[in-house]
Every structure is written in C-alpha cells, then in structure tokens.
Write an enzyme that holds these catalytic residues in place. Structure first.
Site, PDB file in Angstrom:
ATOM      1  N   HIS A 105      20.905 135.364  81.847  1.00 39.23           N
ATOM      2  CA  HIS A 105      21.200 135.438  83.276  1.00 39.23           C
ATOM      3  C   HIS A 105      22.411 134.590  83.622  1.00 39.23           C
ATOM      4  O   HIS A 105      22.810 133.707  82.863  1.00 39.23           O
ATOM      5  CB  HIS A 105      19.991 134.951  84.097  1.00 39.23           C
ATOM      6  CG  HIS A 105      19.636 133.516  83.852  1.00 39.23           C
ATOM      7  ND1 HIS A 105      18.993 133.071  82.715  1.00 39.23           N
ATOM      8  CD2 HIS A 105      19.866 132.407  84.604  1.00 39.23           C
ATOM      9  CE1 HIS A 105      18.832 131.772  82.774  1.00 39.23           C
ATOM     10  NE2 HIS A 105      19.362 131.324  83.911  1.00 39.23           N
ATOM     11  N   ASP A 107      23.352 132.101  86.809  1.00 41.29           N
ATOM     12  CA  ASP A 107      22.476 131.476  87.810  1.00 41.29           C
ATOM     13  C   ASP A 107      22.629 132.064  89.215  1.00 41.29           C
ATOM     14  O   ASP A 107      23.746 132.176  89.735  1.00 41.29           O
ATOM     15  CB  ASP A 107      22.717 129.964  87.844  1.00 41.29           C
ATOM     16  CG  ASP A 107      22.069 129.293  86.634  1.00 41.29           C
ATOM     17  OD1 ASP A 107      21.034 129.800  86.142  1.00 41.29           O
ATOM     18  OD2 ASP A 107      22.604 128.281  86.153  1.00 41.29           O
ATOM     19  N   HIS A 263      23.714 132.860  80.357  1.00 43.22           N
ATOM     20  CA  HIS A 263      23.089 131.940  79.414  1.00 43.22           C
ATOM     21  C   HIS A 263      21.597 132.228  79.272  1.00 43.22           C
ATOM     22  O   HIS A 263      21.011 132.963  80.075  1.00 43.22           O
ATOM     23  CB  HIS A 263      23.304 130.481  79.840  1.00 43.22           C
ATOM     24  CG  HIS A 263      22.729 130.152  81.178  1.00 43.22           C
ATOM     25  ND1 HIS A 263      23.369 130.448  82.353  1.00 43.22           N
ATOM     26  CD2 HIS A 263      21.565 129.556  81.527  1.00 43.22           C
ATOM     27  CE1 HIS A 263      22.637 130.046  83.369  1.00 43.22           C
ATOM     28  NE2 HIS A 263      21.512 129.517  82.901  1.00 43.22           N
ATOM     29  N   ARG A 278      19.048 119.319  86.707  1.00 48.38           N
ATOM     30  CA  ARG A 278      20.024 120.384  86.969  1.00 48.38           C
ATOM     31  C   ARG A 278      20.515 120.397  88.414  1.00 48.38           C
ATOM     32  O   ARG A 278      19.716 120.240  89.339  1.00 48.38           O
ATOM     33  CB  ARG A 278      19.347 121.720  86.647  1.00 48.38           C
ATOM     34  CG  ARG A 278      20.276 122.892  86.613  1.00 48.38           C
ATOM     35  CD  ARG A 278      19.515 124.162  86.306  1.00 48.38           C
ATOM     36  NE  ARG A 278      19.529 125.000  87.488  1.00 48.38           N
ATOM     37  CZ  ARG A 278      19.461 126.322  87.463  1.00 48.38           C
ATOM     38  NH1 ARG A 278      19.323 126.968  86.327  1.00 48.38           N
ATOM     39  NH2 ARG A 278      19.499 127.018  88.575  1.00 48.38           N
TER      40      ARG A 278
HETATM   41  C1  SIN Z   1      18.660 127.422  82.886  1.00 48.84           C
HETATM   42  O1  SIN Z   1      19.291 126.745  83.683  1.00 48.84           O
HETATM   43  O2  SIN Z   1      18.613 128.629  82.938  1.00 48.84           O
HETATM   44  C2  SIN Z   1      17.920 126.705  81.773  1.00 48.84           C
HETATM   45  C3  SIN Z   1      18.836 126.160  80.740  1.00 48.84           C
HETATM   46  C4  SIN Z   1      18.108 125.280  79.762  1.00 48.84           C
HETATM   47  O3  SIN Z   1      17.040 124.746  80.073  1.00 48.84           O
HETATM   48  O4  SIN Z   1      18.638 125.086  78.661  1.00 48.84           O
END
Ligand code: SIN
Length: 287
Positions: A105, A107, A263, A278
C-alpha cells in the site's frame, strides 16, 4: 556547548539508487536550513531514506517531522496518549493477528490529500523478521512500454480504506488479539478517485499510484477489466528489481515518499516484540 550540526550530509544510495542511508546528522536537534534542504533533496531522489543511530524521543520525532512539513491526518487508528500525531505500531510476542501493514500500500491513498511522507522510528526490533519492503513506483512506471503508458495516462483509479478498516474489512472480521487500537468505520467504505499515474511535484517523475490494499478498481472499467489491468500492474510493480528491503536496527528513522513508493511490512517475528513510532507529513492532491 553542543557541537554545531554538520552542514554536509553523507548519503549512501542503494546500488539501484532507490533507497539510501543518511549519516552525519543528529536528528534530536533542529537541522540548519541548508542541511534540511539536502535531506529533502536526497528524499526526493531516493524515495526512502534510512537514518541509523537516531535515539529520538516522541517530541524529537514530532519536531523533525514538522521540519519536513505539517502533520498529515491519521484516521482509523488510536494515536498515542498525549501525542495525537504519533501512532505506535506495536505487536506483542503473544500476538498472532497478521502484523499491521502486511499488504502492499501507499499510506492513506484513499484520502483526497494523501500524506507525502511517512516517518517510522524503531523502538524495539525483533531478532528475526519484521523487515519493511518498498517498491519503486516511478521505475515501475518508466519500464512500461510507451503504448501501456499512453493507455494508463487518462485513467483514474478508485481508492478506499474499506478492505482494511471498513465495516466488512479485515479488521472488522478479525478475532485474534491485537494491541493496536483500530477504529473500524463506515466512513472507511467511502471511495474516491486519483490519477492512476501521478507526477511527483519535486522531481517531475511519473509514478504508478495504485496498490492492492487501497485500490478497488479503475473508473469506467468493468470489475473484470479492472482486475486484469491492476493485476498486471501489481505483478509488474512488485518484481525484485523494483524492491528495496529495509532491515531494521533499533533507533533507526526511516522516511519514505508515499507519492512514488508503496510498501509492505513483513511478519516472521511471532514470539517477539516489535515497536515502532510513526508520523506522517501532509501532501498535495495527486495530479
Ligand atoms: C506501515 O506503516 O505500513 C507499517 C510499516 C512497518 O511496520 O514496517
């Protein structure tokens, strides 16, 4: 007296040029304008930047994020207490639910103005598994034939958070314990369209802007037609040659560009704790 921040940063690109490691900076303190400009230029060029050995507090993570740009809006996940713009991605050793972010995806691509950047800081890194994989959506676009590029140019892709956060989505149906507090919502079932190919506002490069998690179809196509085109694109985008695999160490900061990458968070660490913090930085309407 604190030593002065260096003004020249050390950027070590991955052999493909997609993804780079940045050293020679202390992100616990504000960066001088010319250093910040170098960081932003490296980010635009490489798509994903890793900053090792950055022991950031939540406040320092927030402050660095704001140096990149204003916070984005993070829906469907309860933020950290006292830190409305920070999400804790936490998976306990006894959790068996699929790890968060396990599908490809970009974000919050279902938002009218999706975030330009996501910043992820590693607090606890498991001894096995837990890598994050990135796909270079600009290179993937550039390697399509001119005929395919011309066919995709006018298309709009339909995005929605429904498959993940909707009333019938993955999180609504799961029964396993999950530490992260996900807010399932009918709002997540809404859809909107974005250009299937978007142009990066800084580099001018075109990139495929679709993902298996958030793209439901292509405007004006039948479900079968959408499935055929998107299925081809997803297979093309996720070939090894377009992937950067990020292996975490504790106290690393990663910053990626959602406008030209997608990602996926890998699992493989059942029995171990993984904790990340995050933030996102607001972007612009995809065009
Ligand atoms: C995400 O932000 O999609 C998760 C990325 C991660 O936990 O490595």
């Amino acid at each position: 007296m604190l030593a002065e921040q260096k003004t020249a940063i050390e950027v070590t690109p991955e052999p493909t040029g997609f993804g780079a490691e940045v050293r020679g900076l202390d992100l616990t303190r504000p960066l001088p304008p010319e250093t910040l400009a170098q960081v932003k230029a490296a980010w635009a060029r490489h798509g994903v930047l890793a900053f090792p050995d950055q022991p950031l507090s939540l406040e320092q993570l927030e402050a660095f994020t704001l140096q990149i740009g204003p916070f984005g809006k993070d829906p469907f996940i309860k933020p950290m207490a006292g830190h409305p713009n920070v999400l804790e991605l936490r998976r306990e050793p006894d959790e068996r639910a699929t790890n968060f972010g396990a599908g490809w995806h970009s974000d919050w691509s279902f938002q009218a103005i999706p975030p330009a950047a996501t910043l992820l800081h590693s607090e606890v890194v498991p001894p096995v598994g837990g890598d994050t994989l990135f796909c270079d959506c600009a290179r993937a676009y550039e390697t399509l034939s001119p005929v395919m590029q011309a066919m995709l140019a006018p298309l709009k892709a339909v995005h929605s958070a429904g498959r993940a956060y909707g009333t019938k989505g993955v999180f609504a149906r799961e029964t396993e314990k999950r530490t992260m507090e996900i807010i399932v919502s009918a709002e997540a079932d809404e859809t909107l369209t974005h250009p299937l190919v978007r142009t990066h506002p800084v580099t001018g490069r075109k990139a495929l802007f679709v993902s298996p998690v958030y793209t439901l179809g292509i405007e004006g196509m039948t479900p079968k037609e959408s499935q055929a085109v998107l299925g081809f694109l997803f297979g093309h985008m996720t070939q090894d040659e377009f992937i950067y695999r990020h292996r975490w160490r504790p106290r690393m900061l990663l910053m990626w560009d959602n406008r030209c990458t997608m990602h996926l968070a890998e699992g493989g660490y059942d029995g171990h704790l993984r904790v990340m913090h995050r933030t996102t930085v607001a972007g612009e309407p995809p065009a």
